[in-house]
Design an enzyme around this catalytic site. Structure first.
Site, PDB file in Angstrom:
ATOM      1  N   CYS A  32       0.893  -1.179   0.000  1.00 54.93           N
ATOM      2  CA  CYS A  32       0.000   0.000   0.000  1.00 54.93           C
ATOM      3  C   CYS A  32       0.918   1.212   0.000  1.00 54.93           C
ATOM      4  CB  CYS A  32      -0.874   0.009   1.249  1.00 54.93           C
ATOM      5  SG  CYS A  32      -1.780  -1.521   1.500  1.00 54.93           S
ATOM      6  N   ALA A  33       1.361   1.618  -1.166  1.00 55.30           N
ATOM      7  CA  ALA A  33       2.559   2.461  -1.229  1.00 55.30           C
ATOM      8  C   ALA A  33       2.310   3.967  -1.230  1.00 55.30           C
ATOM      9  CB  ALA A  33       3.361   2.087  -2.455  1.00 55.30           C
ATOM     10  N   ALA A  34       1.152   4.412  -1.748  1.00 54.86           N
ATOM     11  CA  ALA A  34       0.961   5.854  -1.932  1.00 54.86           C
ATOM     12  C   ALA A  34       0.699   6.558  -0.584  1.00 54.86           C
ATOM     13  CB  ALA A  34      -0.229   6.087  -2.869  1.00 54.86           C
ATOM     14  N   PRO A  35       1.145   7.805  -0.379  1.00 58.81           N
ATOM     15  CA  PRO A  35       1.790   8.695  -1.351  1.00 58.81           C
ATOM     16  C   PRO A  35       3.274   8.446  -1.564  1.00 58.81           C
ATOM     17  CG  PRO A  35       1.431   9.850   0.708  1.00 58.81           C
ATOM     18  CD  PRO A  35       0.820   8.486   0.880  1.00 58.81           C
ATOM     19  N   GLY A  36       3.910   7.542  -0.805  1.00 59.42           N
ATOM     20  CA  GLY A  36       5.195   7.065  -1.293  1.00 59.42           C
ATOM     21  C   GLY A  36       6.456   7.394  -0.511  1.00 59.42           C
ATOM     22  N   ASP A  54      -5.703  -4.216  -5.872  1.00 65.38           N
ATOM     23  CA  ASP A  54      -6.139  -4.313  -4.491  1.00 65.38           C
ATOM     24  C   ASP A  54      -5.153  -5.287  -3.849  1.00 65.38           C
ATOM     25  OD1 ASP A  54      -7.325  -5.258  -2.129  1.00 65.38           O
ATOM     26  OD2 ASP A  54      -9.309  -4.693  -2.856  1.00 65.38           O
ATOM     27  N   CYS A  71      -0.401   3.977  11.258  1.00 63.29           N
ATOM     28  CA  CYS A  71      -0.224   5.207  12.045  1.00 63.29           C
ATOM     29  C   CYS A  71      -1.417   5.321  12.998  1.00 63.29           C
ATOM     30  CB  CYS A  71      -0.063   6.428  11.153  1.00 63.29           C
ATOM     31  SG  CYS A  71      -1.292   6.554   9.871  1.00 63.29           S
TER      32      CYS A  71
HETATM   33  C1  SAM Z   1      -1.353   4.460   5.110  1.00 64.14           C
HETATM   34  S1  SAM Z   1      -1.460   4.773   3.418  1.00 64.14           S
HETATM   35  C2  SAM Z   1       0.124   4.243   2.897  1.00 64.14           C
HETATM   36  C3  SAM Z   1       1.188   5.269   3.127  1.00 64.14           C
HETATM   37  C4  SAM Z   1       2.460   4.968   2.382  1.00 64.14           C
HETATM   38  N1  SAM Z   1       2.990   3.674   2.750  1.00 64.14           N
HETATM   39  C5  SAM Z   1       3.526   6.027   2.611  1.00 64.14           C
HETATM   40  O1  SAM Z   1       4.453   5.829   3.380  1.00 64.14           O
HETATM   41  O2  SAM Z   1       3.439   7.076   1.982  1.00 64.14           O
HETATM   42  C6  SAM Z   1      -2.490   3.501   2.866  1.00 64.14           C
HETATM   43  C7  SAM Z   1      -2.606   3.376   1.348  1.00 64.14           C
HETATM   44  O3  SAM Z   1      -3.304   2.161   1.111  1.00 64.14           O
HETATM   45  C8  SAM Z   1      -4.075   2.313  -0.066  1.00 64.14           C
HETATM   46  N2  SAM Z   1      -5.094   1.238  -0.010  1.00 64.14           N
HETATM   47  C9  SAM Z   1      -6.281   1.218   0.610  1.00 64.14           C
HETATM   48  N3  SAM Z   1      -6.882   0.022   0.446  1.00 64.14           N
HETATM   49  C10 SAM Z   1      -6.024  -0.726  -0.289  1.00 64.14           C
HETATM   50  C11 SAM Z   1      -6.058  -2.044  -0.800  1.00 64.14           C
HETATM   51  N4  SAM Z   1      -7.094  -2.844  -0.565  1.00 64.14           N
HETATM   52  N5  SAM Z   1      -5.017  -2.469  -1.538  1.00 64.14           N
HETATM   53  C12 SAM Z   1      -3.957  -1.663  -1.782  1.00 64.14           C
HETATM   54  N6  SAM Z   1      -3.872  -0.408  -1.321  1.00 64.14           N
HETATM   55  C13 SAM Z   1      -4.887   0.045  -0.582  1.00 64.14           C
HETATM   56  C14 SAM Z   1      -4.603   3.716   0.006  1.00 64.14           C
HETATM   57  O4  SAM Z   1      -4.897   4.189  -1.288  1.00 64.14           O
HETATM   58  C15 SAM Z   1      -3.415   4.441   0.646  1.00 64.14           C
HETATM   59  O5  SAM Z   1      -2.641   5.028  -0.365  1.00 64.14           O
END
Ligand code: SAM
Length: 619
Positions: free
Chosen positions: A108-112, A180, A267
């Site tokens: 779950c990488a964004a915003p990165g 997903d 978090c």
């Molecule tokens: C906590 S944020 C991640 C923050 C990121 N790791 C960073 O350090 O910038 C959670 C992310 O999970 C994504 N997300 C939510 N449900 C998801 C799923 N089922 N599969 C993959 N990504 C998912 C969201 O779009 C969001 O970008």
């Protein structure tokens, strides 16, 4: 609780290491009235050199005295050497213990920010020490490893790609997919028993030995920077998220290679999203995964040592609001991976001794080290998952989405002939060297007989390309490889050579040009590399169209004015004579009457800054 009202300090990290001292020196020089010690290194973080300034984002934004400092932060961020990131959120990437050749997945990488850290760590592990002139400083071969950044949200994934793009040296290791995470394709082998009655599921061809699950969460640890999260707090949210978090964690457990490491983080400080999820993963995996104790990492401490980051042990007991628990269990909101078992993934261990060492997870409390709240569990896979779990996870957590192979499959061609044509036009020997260091590919708009070169040529690490090749049509790859040439022929210039060299390519190649730029190299005179005096370059970059006339340029180009005036219309590289700064070269374009730079606007301040004098960080 009182700490939650205090503003959060601004923290950031700098990479590559070679730039740290100069950048910090310059930042310090721009802090005027307040004590310079306000900018202090985070001592636990030895890799990139991270720093903290005791002013919140808001204070930094409103202080006129800090305006220069703030501009510098922005300028450095735009060129990908400085990343603003909350201190505790910097920890998970370090727990992955990145080594050369690691195949990393950020689920779950964004915003990165964490992807950027992992990429920088992997890049630095691939740095070739003492590499001689005319060699790339990083290894991009089949043993280099890669970082796959995945997110289910396309818009957020695009944002992430955009942010990471300016880490040009490391970008060839990156792959971006849109899945997903629960349904991330699993390379499983399905076989039948000899009497063909029983299907068997065996784990094969694992692709990843390091996985980060920084899962979506309620974010109740971010109240210090995001008051909105506090207003939206609702006890039920954690119960709703728990099954998704567990499914993502279980998919990661399945994708992870034996001996590999997986970091689960949020978090949030709510045990329903943290210990309860880790406890469920451990129970379902029946000894295949174990928690790594914090004592195995030198960056953290449970005992308050000053040089380290202070964490608190995870909890083995927590309170579960039983009406909410019943409500969610009755609603059938079970994790997908354990639907049949009506698995309770909220409850704590019955007995202390059944806790499966949950105290080895880590809690980061805001008041301990003046940070946000965070939770981390580091898990190691010590043996394959039990076959029954492998079967359930792979059956339930498989995407039902019909694949549209025309839109999903990344179609690319290796393009040696096209590449030869391009390098002949530019006549720069360094270009052919790129071909021997990594792979050059073109994205093709058509398939099979329709395949064609498309509009860009990318440079990619062999290790990353091999992984994409192996995954075949399984991964929904959105982007990979550093764009080094793009096809662009204005209607007015039909006869012009259409492949332009990108600014990213010039930055990558300046590793190969080392030494050549410091002299007026005769051999460059025949190519499309044009030496500029600093004053001319500055004039060009400051002009409204970032261009100057060819005539003026001919007068200024030392020695080779004649050759230069005869150069046909098309792309070129400009370099600053006698300059030793990082940004001593940039891409450009020659039309019949003018020469213009192709530096993107957002990167322009860094180049202009570099041209100001020799004592700047890029020097
Ligand atoms: C906590 S944020 C991640 C923050 C990121 N790791 C960073 O350090 O910038 C959670 C992310 O999970 C994504 N997300 C939510 N449900 C998801 C799923 N089922 N599969 C993959 N990504 C998912 C969201 O779009 C969001 O970008």
């Amino acid at each position: 609780v009182q700490t939650l009202d205090d503003p959060l300090p601004t923290t950031f990290w700098v990479s590559p290491a070679a730039l740290v001292d100069k950048i910090v020196e310059e930042l310090r020089g721009n802090i005027r009235s307040i004590s310079k010690s306000f900018l202090r290194p985070l001592r636990w973080e030895t890799e990139f050199r991270a720093f903290s300034i005791n002013l919140s984002r808001k204070e930094l934004r409103s202080s006129s005295e800090m305006s220069h400092f703030r501009e510098l932060l922005i300028e450095y961020s735009e060129v990908g050497v400085l990343w603003r990131q909350e201190e505790c959120s910097m920890l998970p990437a370090h727990f992955l213990d990145i080594r050369q050749g690691d195949r990393c997945l950020d689920m779950c990488a964004a915003p990165g920010s964490k992807t950027a850290q992992i990429l920088a760590l992997l890049g630095e592990r691939n740095r070739i020490e003492g590499s001689h002139e005319q060699a790339l400083k990083f290894n991009f071969d089949e043993h280099a490893g890669f970082v796959l950044a995945n997110d289910s949200n396309c818009k957020r994934l695009d944002m992430l790609i955009h942010r990471i793009k300016n880490m040009t040296a490391y970008y060839p290791y990156a792959i971006f997919t849109n899945h997903d995470a629960r349904f991330f394709p699993t390379p499983l082998q399905r076989t039948f028993d000899h009497d063909r009655t029983q299907r068997r599921y065996t784990e094969v061809n694992r692709s990843f030995n390091k996985i980060l699950c920084d899962v979506p969460c309620t974010g109740d640890g971010t109240y210090r920077k995001n008051a909105h999260a506090l207003r939206c707090w609702n006890e039920a949210n954690a119960f709703m998220l728990n099954p998704l978090q567990l499914d993502i964690g279980m998919k990661a457990a399945l994708l992870l290679e034996e001996d590999g490491l997986m970091v689960y983080s949020t978090c949030s400080l709510n045990p329903i999203e943290n210990e309860a999820v880790v406890y469920s993963i451990l129970r379902l995996c029946q000894g295949s995964l174990v928690l790594v104790p914090p004592s195995e990492y030198s960056i953290v401490t449970l005992c308050g040592e000053e040089e380290k980051f202070n964490v608190r042990p995870g909890r083995s007991q927590w309170y579960v609001n039983s009406s909410l628990r019943e409500q969610y269990m009755n609603r059938g909101n079970f994790p997908l991976c354990c639907l049949e078992e009506r698995f309770d993934s909220y409850s704590p261990p019955q007995e202390e001794e059944d806790s499966l060492n949950l105290e080895n997870t880590m809690r980061i409390y805001p008041h301990v080290q003046n940070t946000g709240g965070f939770f981390i569990g580091v898990l190691k896979k010590v043996k394959p998952l039990p076959e029954r779990i492998t079967k359930v996870v792979s059956q339930k957590l498989t995407s039902q989405r019909p694949r549209d192979s025309d839109t999903d499959t990344p179609r690319f061609l290796r393009a040696p002939t096209l590449f030869r044509e391009i390098s002949q036009f530019y006549n720069i020997t360094e270009l052919t060297k790129l071909l021997s260091c990594g792979e050059l590919i073109c994205f093709s708009p058509g398939k099979g007989k329709e395949a064609s070169h498309g509009k860009k040529v990318n440079f990619v690490a062999r290790s990353a390309l091999e992984a994409i090749d192996r995954a075949g049509d399984d991964w929904n790859v959105v982007n990979f490889g550093l764009r080094i040439f793009c096809f662009d022929r204005p209607a007015k210039l039909r006869d012009a050579f259409p492949w332009r060299i990108t600014n990213e390519c010039v930055q990558l190649m300046s590793q190969l040009f080392e030494g050549r730029f410091n002299t007026t190299d005769e051999s460059l005179g025949q190519s499309r590399v044009i030496a500029l005096p600093t004053s001319v370059a500055r004039g060009m970059l400051l002009s409204p169209r970032k261009s100057i006339t060819r005539e003026r340029l001919c007068e200024m180009v030392t020695g080779s004015g004649e050759i230069f005036s005869a150069l046909p219309v098309g792309g070129c590289i400009f370099y600053l004579m006698g300059h030793s700064c990082v940004f001593r070269a940039f891409s450009g374009y020659l039309t019949t009457y003018s020469a213009q730079s192709s530096i993107p606007d957002r990167e322009l301040p860094a180049y202009l800054h570099a041209l100001r004098g020799e004592d700047h960080p890029w020097g």
